[in-house]
Design an enzyme around this catalytic site. Structure first.
Site, mmCIF file in Angstrom:
data_model
loop_
_atom_site.group_PDB
_atom_site.id
_atom_site.type_symbol
_atom_site.label_atom_id
_atom_site.label_comp_id
_atom_site.label_asym_id
_atom_site.label_seq_id
_atom_site.Cartn_x
_atom_site.Cartn_y
_atom_site.Cartn_z
ATOM 1 N N THR A 55 0.848 -1.198 0.000
ATOM 2 C CA THR A 55 0.000 0.000 0.000
ATOM 3 C C THR A 55 0.880 1.243 0.000
ATOM 4 O O THR A 55 0.709 2.155 -0.820
ATOM 5 C CB THR A 55 -0.933 0.009 1.225
ATOM 6 N N HIS A 72 4.229 -9.658 3.414
ATOM 7 C CA HIS A 72 3.254 -10.584 4.015
ATOM 8 C C HIS A 72 2.441 -11.368 2.990
ATOM 9 O O HIS A 72 1.650 -12.232 3.355
ATOM 10 C CB HIS A 72 2.326 -9.855 5.000
ATOM 11 N N CYS A 129 -10.143 -6.531 0.932
ATOM 12 C CA CYS A 129 -10.347 -5.132 1.276
ATOM 13 C C CYS A 129 -11.779 -4.657 1.051
ATOM 14 O O CYS A 129 -12.189 -3.672 1.628
ATOM 15 C CB CYS A 129 -9.399 -4.247 0.491
#
Ligand SMILES: *Cc1c(COP(=O)(O)O)cnc(C)c1O
Length: 396
Positions: free
Chosen positions: A80, A212, A337
């Site tokens: 992000t 991750h 999301c």
């Protein structure tokens, strides 16, 4: 090897949302929380210098996975932040340098970490254009060609989609972008280590990925920013101590970055063979479901697709009802999301799925600790639950 993803009763089939840390990664990280805790910017003492060395070793490992120069790696908190740094960084540098180009081109199936910055940049006066995708999720190259004008500052297209797995024709996109003189940013979070991309040959200016999603810890990521861009064409989002070659101020998260480096190293040696294993398992799952359930569809490109991902539309069965009937399978509706709200996935809608088909779609993504036995159990349960729900619907 111990099996972190199946330690409780759940069969975890959501590796595109996040992955467990590989125990080997955790092992390498541990000393950096306690014994080796120094700040890598503390050049006045040996623990600080050791921390700086460790950081550089991790940088080499991360760069190595994508055949990049270690000097071009900017460590961030994840994809992000890397995407935000790429988009805002290039836009701000253009404003600051008197570069008058204002067009930014992206696609409708990007992650929110690209779409949201683009939305804000459009509000700030940038000319943001969206390339459509076809039914398989591949960007329309002809439309891209038309959109690429001399006014184009930046093109941002992902390597692979997290929901449907479609892998974009990056060689063509990179070449077209370069010919137009624009910068090319690629969100490669789902593709790094899973898709054999010939990174080295491709002049991708900016490349984002995340620890991750590849069996490293949360809280670390990278933006590979090739030198041309770093020479004043990319502005930082945070200012302060000048870390990361002045592109990302703030003390580095050394334990997480060490883990990220270890995860990249493991993926570099094991990624190709495990990807092969995933595709065999995934294809067997799709073949089995096709035989058991009439009127189902698999979304994304049939070939240019992530090896571990299956996006399944079971027509007539709402995916949230199906998942509620599969309490010990960890599956997902749209991307993680957006699945807080029950809006049909914008990715599936961009591919042209009807709303009711999008609502009948779930995503399964497998990974390092998916066993053929556990996956066989999951396949059987999905087939049975879908069949049962369809029969109930017919009775009503
Ligand atoms: C997960 C993901 C991101 C966000 O990564 P974080 O490291 O969680 O911030 C961005 N892009 C894609 C394609 C992703 O799959």
């Amino acid at each position: 090897m111990s099996s972190p993803a199946t330690s409780n009763e759940t069969i975890y089939l959501d590796y595109n949302a996040t992955t467990p840390c590989d125990p080997r990664v955790v092992e390498e990280m541990l000393p950096y929380f306690t014994a080796d805790f120094a700040n890598p910017s503390s050049g006045t003492h040996s623990p600080g210098r050791r921390a700086a060395d460790v950081l550089e070793r991790a940088r080499e490992r991360v760069a190595g996975l994508v055949s990049a120069n270690p000097r071009d790696v900017v460590f961030t908190s994840g994809a992000t932040e890397s995407n935000n740094l790429a988009l805002y960084g290039v836009a701000r540098a253009a404003l600051a340098n008197g570069d008058g180009r204002r067009r930014i081109i992206t696609s409708l199936t990007e992650h929110k970490a690209v779409l949201e910055p683009c939305r804000e940049l459009a509000q700030a006066g940038f000319d943001v254009q969206y390339v459509p995708v076809d039914r398989t999720g591949i960007v329309d190259l002809e439309a891209l060609e038309h959109l690429l004008t001399p006014e184009t500052l930046l093109v941002s297209i992902q390597a692979a989609n997290s929901e449907v797995g479609t892998v974009q024709p990056l060689a063509e996109i990179t070449e077209m972008t370069q010919e137009a003189g624009a910068f090319f940013h690629c969100d490669a979070t789902q593709a790094v280590g899973r898709v054999p991309l010939e990174w080295q040959r491709l002049p991708i200016d900016l490349l984002a990925f995340s620890s991750h999603k590849m069996y490293g810890p949360k809280g670390a990521g990278a933006l590979i920013a090739r030198r041309a861009i770093r020479q004043g064409r990319l502005n930082p989002l945070t200012r302060g101590g000048g870390q990361e070659a002045n592109l990302r101020a703030g003390t580095q998260n050394v334990p997480a970055i060490v883990g990220f480096g270890a995860a990249c190293h493991i993926l570099g040696t094991e990624g190709a063979s495990e990807a092969e294993r995933f595709s065999v398992l995934r294809d067997a799952f799709e073949t089995e479901l096709r035989q058991r359930l009439p009127d189902i569809a698999f979304n994304g490109h049939p070939i240019q697709r992530l090896p571990n991902t299956s996006s399944v539309t079971v027509r007539g069965v709402e995916a949230d009802a199906l998942l509620a009937n599969l309490p010990h399978l960890a599956l997902s509706l749209g991307s993680a999301c957006n699945s807080g709200a029950l809006e049909p996935s914008y990715v599936l809608l961009a591919l042209g799925l009807a709303r009711e088909d999008a609502e009948a779609t779930f995503r399964l993504s497998i990974g390092r600790w998916t066993t053929s036995q556990g996956f066989g159990v999951a396949t059987e349960e999905v087939a049975q639950a879908a069949t049962r729900l369809r029969q109930l619907a017919e009775v009503e």
